[in-house]
Design a protein around this motif. Structure first.
Motif: not given
Ligand code: NAP
Length: 496
Positions: A63, A65, A154, A188-191, A211-212, A297, A344-346, A459
């Motif tokens: 959804g 945010d 990752p 542990t990001g937004a997804s 990780r964070t 972040k 969930g690594t973005g 990122w």
């Molecule tokens: P993200 O915010 O980039 O999170 C990626 C996660 O993966 C982070 O917790 C990162 O840790 C972790 N990670 C990456 N490599 C790793 C490794 N080798 N070992 C352990 N952990 C690792 O990705 P996302 O959650 O998909 O979100 C991306 C962007 O999409 C958001 O910032 C937002 O802009 C958008 N989004 C928006 C919504 C919304 O509701 N509007 C919903 C979902 C996504 P670190 O923090 O340590 O790097």
């Protein structure tokens, strides 16, 4: 309108404006072009359906945010939003509704990934080549491909050796039944904070590799009553007022993010209060409490993430991952055997438009141009790439407000740019190198004092710690600055 390329016997077609991507950005451009009476445009879409990120991300619990009444086009308000924060399916339906209402389907070339776009000096046109070898010419090229399109995995060895199921949040495998499975979640990001609580009731065990920890605030979500929806429908002004109130509430956060990062300490207090109210175990509290300023972040919102982690089925692992093995995930201290690994690594944000080769003047490739640093003029124009515009390009992302607001400001500025170019009898505009450099110099000066540079890894930053993603101030400032097209910032060429 069409011709043939003898050598390859492929059809060539010409259009005034080519838009790449049928997500919020590309479709916003298409709708506004049509509203302005421009019919000579084509939208190229790699997939067979519109929606962009809202088509690709279908993970459980997905959804937005940003509140629904703001996360929508200002010119297409929707009184019937079901909740304060919309689920993915409803946003996708909204996008499809906008396409149908504006009769855009005939303008969209589905299943047509553009692999190469090359500027032709003589023709004063972009030559686009699709994966299937079709060739299209366009005077203006608009990239609406978005920075969050290509999944990132990752950087650990052994991913290909894992014998169980594995998939990314943006490529969710709905055929895989998670019921009774032992799963590892990485990230542990937004997804992840959305899908972890959604899948927890299904799975037997969930091991979360963190990780964070992110800063997470309460999510003031609720369903709208039928009465409220009716009032919004009957009184568009009331809905606009409501939208504006959400906008200004979110906009206020920019002060702490960009001008006074120390103010974010108050937000940290709220975040800690949220943790303490939802997590009893002191060890888990310590694990999920960030040690950096909120906003460094993206600040997340959730009411069910911490309770999910506090469940006896969940285990939060903070050791760093050394490898992915045949059986699961290995850290320095342990090996975790699982049936499935969920990433969930973005997204690979630095590989912006990675699947497309974009060649500007003098054979210069955009990716090479950006080797020394990703930059553009107001995120939209890059010197040496004439008649090319990017939506949600460098330094126009946001950490605090609705990206649709930025998209609309950009789309309207591009319309002004096209009008001004035509009015002067020109057919080509190219931003001046010095103007672009000075603009970026000012942006980065401002970013130096922002919370995003306060010490965390995110990122938003490239490998040199250079913030190429975010706008350094209030969105209202971006809007105000893009109200006017400044011809003296550009070089023009007469239309050939
Ligand atoms: P993200 O915010 O980039 O999170 C990626 C996660 O993966 C982070 O917790 C990162 O840790 C972790 N990670 C990456 N490599 C790793 C490794 N080798 N070992 C352990 N952990 C690792 O990705 P996302 O959650 O998909 O979100 C991306 C962007 O999409 C958001 O910032 C937002 O802009 C958008 N989004 C928006 C919504 C919304 O509701 N509007 C919903 C979902 C996504 P670190 O923090 O340590 O790097």
């Amino acid at each position: 309108m069409s011709g043939t390329n003898g050598a390859r016997n492929v059809q060539q077609q010409t259009t005034e404006v080519a838009i790449i991507g049928a997500g919020f950005a590309g479709l916003g451009m298409a709708i506004r072009l049509r509203q302005e009476g421009e019919e000579n445009f084509v939208v190229f879409e790699a997939a067979d359906r519109v929606g962009g990120t809202w088509r690709d991300n279908t993970y459980p619990g997905c959804g937005c945010d940003v509140p629904s009444h703001l996360y929508s086009y200002s010119f297409e308000p929707r009184p019937q939003w079901s909740r304060a924060y919309s689920p993915q399916q409803e946003i996708l339906e909204y996008i499809e509704y906008c396409v149908a209402k504006n009769n855009l389907t005939p303008k969209i070339r589905f299943s047509t990934p553009i692999e190469k776009a090359e500027y032709d000096e003589v023709k004063q046109r972009w030559c686009l080549t699709s994966k299937a070898g079709e060739v299209f010419f366009a005077r203006y090229l608009v990239a609406g491909t978005g920075p969050l399109a290509k999944p990132s995995y990752p950087n650990v060895p052994g991913r290909e050796t894992f014998k169980g199921a594995q998939f990314h949040s943006a490529r969710w495998d709905h055929d895989y039944d998670l019921k009774g499975k032992k799963v590892a979640v990485i990230g542990t990001g937004a997804s992840a904070i959305q899908f972890v609580p959604a899948i927890l009731p299904e799975v037997a065990e969930l091991t979360l590799f963190q990780r964070t920890p992110p800063w997470i605030m309460p999510r003031p979500d609720r369903a709208y009553t039928e009465g409220e929806k009716e009032r919004f429908a009957r009184h568009p002004r009331l809905q606009r007022l409501y939208r504006n109130a959400i906008y200004w509430r979110m906009e206020a956060t920019a002060m702490g993010l960009t001008v006074k990062p120390e103010w974010m300490k108050f937000v940290a207090k709220l975040g800690r209060k949220h943790i303490n109210s939802q997590v009893e175990d002191p060890e888990l509290r310590a694990k999920v409490t960030p040690d950096y300023l909120p906003g460094c972040k993206r600040i997340l919102v959730s009411n069910n993430y911490y309770p999910a982690l506090a469940s006896p089925k969940a285990n939060v692992v903070t050791d760093s991952i050394e490898a992915i093995t045949e059986k699961g995930v290995r850290t320095a201290n342990d090996e975790y055997e699982v049936d499935a690994i969920l990433y969930g690594t973005g997204f690979a944000v630095t590989e912006f438009m990675a699947d497309m080769k974009l060649v500007g003047r003098d054979g210069m490739e955009l990716h090479d141009r950006w080797q020394k640093g990703i930059e553009a003029y107001y995120g939209m124009c890059v010197s040496g790439f004439p008649n090319f515009f990017i939506l949600v390009g460098p330094n126009t992302g946001l950490g605090h407000n609705s990206i649709i607001f930025m998209i609309e400001a950009q789309v309207n500025w591009i319309l002004r740019a096209l009008k001004s170019t035509r009015r002067r009898g020109a057919g080509v505009l190219d931003v001046q190198e010095k103007v672009q450099r000075d603009f970026n110099g000012r942006i980065h000066q401002r970013l130096a004092d922002s919370v995003w540079q306060s010490g965390c890894q995110s990122w938003y930053l490239d490998q040199n710690g250079h913030n190429f993603s975010l706008w350094p101030g209030f969105t209202v400032e971006y809007w105000a600055r893009t109200q006017r097209f400044q011809p003296d910032h550009f070089r023009f060429e007469d239309r050939s």
